[in-house]
Design a protein around this motif. Structure first.
Motif, PDB file in Angstrom:
ATOM      1  N   LEU A  50       0.810  -1.210   0.000  1.00  0.00           N
ATOM      2  CA  LEU A  50       0.000   0.000   0.000  1.00  0.00           C
ATOM      3  C   LEU A  50       0.848   1.267   0.000  1.00  0.00           C
ATOM      4  O   LEU A  50       0.468   2.271  -0.607  1.00  0.00           O
ATOM      5  N   LYS A  51       1.985   1.220   0.646  1.00  0.00           N
ATOM      6  CA  LYS A  51       2.849   2.400   0.698  1.00  0.00           C
ATOM      7  C   LYS A  51       3.568   2.656  -0.619  1.00  0.00           C
ATOM      8  O   LYS A  51       3.725   3.795  -1.051  1.00  0.00           O
ATOM      9  N   THR A  52       4.029   1.587  -1.250  1.00  0.00           N
ATOM     10  CA  THR A  52       4.928   1.745  -2.396  1.00  0.00           C
ATOM     11  C   THR A  52       4.314   1.324  -3.727  1.00  0.00           C
ATOM     12  O   THR A  52       4.783   1.757  -4.777  1.00  0.00           O
ATOM     13  N   GLY A  53       3.307   0.468  -3.694  1.00  0.00           N
ATOM     14  CA  GLY A  53       2.763  -0.081  -4.926  1.00  0.00           C
ATOM     15  C   GLY A  53       3.588  -1.224  -5.481  1.00  0.00           C
ATOM     16  O   GLY A  53       3.216  -1.819  -6.503  1.00  0.00           O
ATOM     17  N   GLN A  54       4.701  -1.556  -4.831  1.00  0.00           N
ATOM     18  CA  GLN A  54       5.569  -2.642  -5.308  1.00  0.00           C
ATOM     19  C   GLN A  54       5.000  -3.992  -4.908  1.00  0.00           C
ATOM     20  O   GLN A  54       4.656  -4.211  -3.747  1.00  0.00           O
ATOM     21  N   GLY A  55       4.899  -4.906  -5.862  1.00  0.00           N
ATOM     22  CA  GLY A  55       4.426  -6.246  -5.568  1.00  0.00           C
ATOM     23  C   GLY A  55       5.438  -7.050  -4.800  1.00  0.00           C
ATOM     24  O   GLY A  55       6.636  -6.705  -4.754  1.00  0.00           O
ATOM     25  N   LEU A  56       4.988  -8.141  -4.199  1.00  0.00           N
ATOM     26  CA  LEU A  56       5.854  -8.988  -3.390  1.00  0.00           C
ATOM     27  C   LEU A  56       5.619 -10.451  -3.704  1.00  0.00           C
ATOM     28  O   LEU A  56       4.502 -10.869  -4.002  1.00  0.00           O
ATOM     29  N   VAL A  57       6.694 -11.223  -3.612  1.00  0.00           N
ATOM     30  CA  VAL A  57       6.630 -12.681  -3.688  1.00  0.00           C
ATOM     31  C   VAL A  57       7.085 -13.207  -2.341  1.00  0.00           C
ATOM     32  O   VAL A  57       8.196 -12.904  -1.893  1.00  0.00           O
ATOM     33  N   MET A  58       6.239 -13.982  -1.681  1.00  0.00           N
ATOM     34  CA  MET A  58       6.592 -14.481  -0.355  1.00  0.00           C
ATOM     35  C   MET A  58       6.419 -15.985  -0.274  1.00  0.00           C
ATOM     36  O   MET A  58       5.600 -16.578  -0.982  1.00  0.00           O
ATOM     37  N   GLU A  59       7.218 -16.599   0.599  1.00  0.00           N
ATOM     38  CA  GLU A  59       7.109 -18.039   0.857  1.00  0.00           C
ATOM     39  C   GLU A  59       6.084 -18.273   1.960  1.00  0.00           C
ATOM     40  O   GLU A  59       6.218 -17.758   3.054  1.00  0.00           O
ATOM     41  N   ARG A  60       5.085 -19.014   1.632  1.00  0.00           N
ATOM     42  CA  ARG A  60       3.983 -19.297   2.552  1.00  0.00           C
ATOM     43  C   ARG A  60       3.408 -18.000   3.117  1.00  0.00           C
ATOM     44  O   ARG A  60       3.939 -16.919   2.943  1.00  0.00           O
ATOM     45  N   SER A  61       2.309 -18.128   3.784  1.00  0.00           N
ATOM     46  CA  SER A  61       1.677 -16.970   4.414  1.00  0.00           C
ATOM     47  C   SER A  61       0.816 -17.453   5.563  1.00  0.00           C
ATOM     48  O   SER A  61       0.648 -18.656   5.788  1.00  0.00           O
ATOM     49  N   VAL A  62       0.242 -16.515   6.259  1.00  0.00           N
ATOM     50  CA  VAL A  62      -0.628 -16.855   7.377  1.00  0.00           C
ATOM     51  C   VAL A  62      -1.864 -17.607   6.902  1.00  0.00           C
ATOM     52  O   VAL A  62      -2.489 -18.344   7.687  1.00  0.00           O
ATOM     53  N   TYR A  63      -2.213 -17.491   5.629  1.00  0.00           N
ATOM     54  CA  TYR A  63      -3.425 -18.144   5.130  1.00  0.00           C
ATOM     55  C   TYR A  63      -3.300 -19.670   5.079  1.00  0.00           C
ATOM     56  O   TYR A  63      -4.307 -20.370   5.133  1.00  0.00           O
ATOM     57  N   SER A  64      -2.100 -20.184   4.956  1.00  0.00           N
ATOM     58  CA  SER A  64      -1.918 -21.637   4.930  1.00  0.00           C
ATOM     59  C   SER A  64      -1.356 -22.185   6.235  1.00  0.00           C
ATOM     60  O   SER A  64      -1.082 -23.375   6.348  1.00  0.00           O
ATOM     61  N   ASP A  65      -1.200 -21.322   7.234  1.00  0.00           N
ATOM     62  CA  ASP A  65      -0.624 -21.753   8.502  1.00  0.00           C
ATOM     63  C   ASP A  65      -1.444 -22.867   9.140  1.00  0.00           C
ATOM     64  O   ASP A  65      -0.891 -23.787   9.762  1.00  0.00           O
ATOM     65  N   TYR A  66      -2.765 -22.806   8.994  1.00  0.00           N
ATOM     66  CA  TYR A  66      -3.617 -23.804   9.663  1.00  0.00           C
ATOM     67  C   TYR A  66      -3.382 -25.220   9.156  1.00  0.00           C
ATOM     68  O   TYR A  66      -3.711 -26.197   9.851  1.00  0.00           O
ATOM     69  N   ILE A  67      -2.812 -25.358   7.963  1.00  0.00           N
ATOM     70  CA  ILE A  67      -2.500 -26.683   7.436  1.00  0.00           C
ATOM     71  C   ILE A  67      -1.523 -27.407   8.363  1.00  0.00           C
ATOM     72  O   ILE A  67      -1.652 -28.609   8.621  1.00  0.00           O
ATOM     73  N   PHE A  68      -0.567 -26.687   8.895  1.00  0.00           N
ATOM     74  CA  PHE A  68       0.422 -27.286   9.793  1.00  0.00           C
ATOM     75  C   PHE A  68      -0.191 -27.563  11.157  1.00  0.00           C
ATOM     76  O   PHE A  68       0.112 -28.581  11.786  1.00  0.00           O
ATOM     77  N   MET A  69      -1.061 -26.674  11.613  1.00  0.00           N
ATOM     78  CA  MET A  69      -1.754 -26.917  12.873  1.00  0.00           C
ATOM     79  C   MET A  69      -2.583 -28.198  12.790  1.00  0.00           C
ATOM     80  O   MET A  69      -2.562 -29.035  13.700  1.00  0.00           O
ATOM     81  N   GLU A  70      -3.300 -28.377  11.694  1.00  0.00           N
ATOM     82  CA  GLU A  70      -4.134 -29.575  11.559  1.00  0.00           C
ATOM     83  C   GLU A  70      -3.291 -30.837  11.419  1.00  0.00           C
ATOM     84  O   GLU A  70      -3.652 -31.894  11.946  1.00  0.00           O
ATOM     85  N   ALA A  71      -2.157 -30.725  10.720  1.00  0.00           N
ATOM     86  CA  ALA A  71      -1.271 -31.888  10.600  1.00  0.00           C
ATOM     87  C   ALA A  71      -0.718 -32.286  11.969  1.00  0.00           C
ATOM     88  O   ALA A  71      -0.645 -33.473  12.296  1.00  0.00           O
ATOM     89  N   MET A  72      -0.353 -31.307  12.776  1.00  0.00           N
ATOM     90  CA  MET A  72       0.145 -31.593  14.125  1.00  0.00           C
ATOM     91  C   MET A  72      -0.937 -32.252  14.973  1.00  0.00           C
ATOM     92  O   MET A  72      -0.672 -33.198  15.721  1.00  0.00           O
TER      93      MET A  72
END
Length: 368
Positions: free
Chosen positions: A162-184
């Motif tokens: 929002l500040k810069t308009g620059q896009g980002l590529v990130m490894e994993r995110s909070v949106y898939s975190d629950y997959i690990f919780m459920e696996a545990m």
């Protein structure tokens, strides 16, 4: 009783008085992060001047076709790191490595540096892999910390976009975190009460963000993943059970990908023998990004989002549910003692800029 997971996040030097609730005369306080202090950066305003305070920030003019959040997801050992870095370079976007339990330490101290682990409940990935059935509830405490760190990192990603308009590529995110919780949970690493608590935290916090524009899923079978994990030679990963990896894969394919496809574009690739990243770039450029929640945003709604992600106090507080769990809480006296110890050890008594170094004259405070 209280579990302020929010206190984990915003320890950038500001002093925060301890708080605890009382039940039946027993005062309890957070076990996970006894000395995590909230940053007051942006607590009251997130605008640059008086005009934008009343009119709001303007964002839409900063965006172009590459003002996107791209998340690279996949199982452990699928090849996300190298792929993400190369993709970010080819797209001209900012690269964000996967969040870890010392994400905030490094923001404050610098890459590779961290505070004493005892101030975050002695959680670590190494300890989790070594003994996931640890009787003190470490596995659950570790995953709650990971959710908090991923949530904070994603808030930082949104702020940057929002500040810069620059896009980002990130490894994993909070949106898939629950997959690990459920696996545990399926592996029996913690109790049902812990699983339910995680979902409560997720329910009151995740809706405040915005999903990524694009999720790229790199797929590889479990036997290939185990081979790659072994080849990269990390001793702590050597004993990852194949059942755990299979639960993660099932969670991605059966739950995460169908759910995230309702709000984000999704590209899936067989990464068993890796693949051609230039082909991925070509396919990304062909996407139209239609029918996404982002397409309904305007300067007014983005201003509300910006004011939230900029205000790290609010980012932290939205992950706060006062509830007692033995895995997470202990007595307030120990919490108090650790807080005082942290402040003394790292000179964090006051807000940033007001902690004088040894020998500095007090008159300098008049010019703060």
């Amino acid at each position: 009783m209280v579990f302020h997971i929010c206190r984990m996040g915003m320890r950038q030097g500001a002093h925060l008085k301890l708080s605890a609730a009382k039940l039946c005369g027993l005062t309890l306080a957070p076990k996970m992060a006894p000395c995590m202090q909230v940053s007051y950066r942006g607590m009251f305003v997130s605008t640059d001047n008086l005009i934008t305070f009343f009119t709001g920030h303007k964002f839409m003019h900063k965006f172009d076709e590459r003002s996107k959040i791209v998340v690279v997801d996949g199982n452990i050992g699928c090849g996300k790191s190298k792929f993400s870095q190369e993709l970010a370079a080819k797209l001209g976007m900012k690269y964000m490595p996967e969040a870890h339990v010392h994400y905030l330490d490094e923001l404050e101290l610098g890459p590779g540096k961290k505070y004493d682990p005892k101030y975050i409940g002695n959680v670590s990935l190494e300890r989790f892999y070594k003994d996931p059935f640890d009787k003190d509830g470490h596995s659950f405490r570790f995953q709650m910390m990971m959710y908090a760190m991923r949530f904070r990192q994603y808030a930082d990603v949104l702020e940057h976009l929002l500040k810069t308009g620059q896009g980002l590529v990130m490894e994993r995110s909070v949106y898939s975190d629950y997959i690990f919780m459920e696996a545990m949970f399926k592996m029996g690493y913690f109790r049902k009460a812990c699983y339910d608590y995680y979902n409560e935290i997720k329910g009151i916090s995740l809706y405040r963000l915005r999903p990524p524009h694009l999720v790229i899923y790199l797929d590889a079978p479990v036997d290939v993943l185990q081979k790659r994990i072994k080849e990269r030679g990390k001793e702590t990963e050597a004993e990852i059970p194949s059942e755990y990896l299979q639960h993660i894969e099932d969670g991605y394919k059966n739950r995460f990908l169908p759910q995230i496809s309702e709000t984000s574009e999704v590209l899936r690739y067989d990464w068993t023998d890796y693949g051609d990243i230039d082909l991925v770039v070509d396919e990304i450029q062909m996407l139209k990004f239609e029918h996404l929640p982002w397409n309904t945003e305007d300067d007014v709604t983005l201003d509300k989002l910006y004011r939230f992600v900029y205000n790290k106090y609010h980012v932290a507080r939205c992950m706060d549910i006062p509830k007692y769990l033995p895995e997470l809480t202990f007595g307030a006296q120990e919490f108090y003692d650790l807080t005082r110890e942290f402040e003394e050890k790292y000179n964090k008594h006051y807000a940033p800029g007001y902690n004088l170094k040894e020998g500095e004259p007090k008159w300098k405070l008049f010019f703060k």
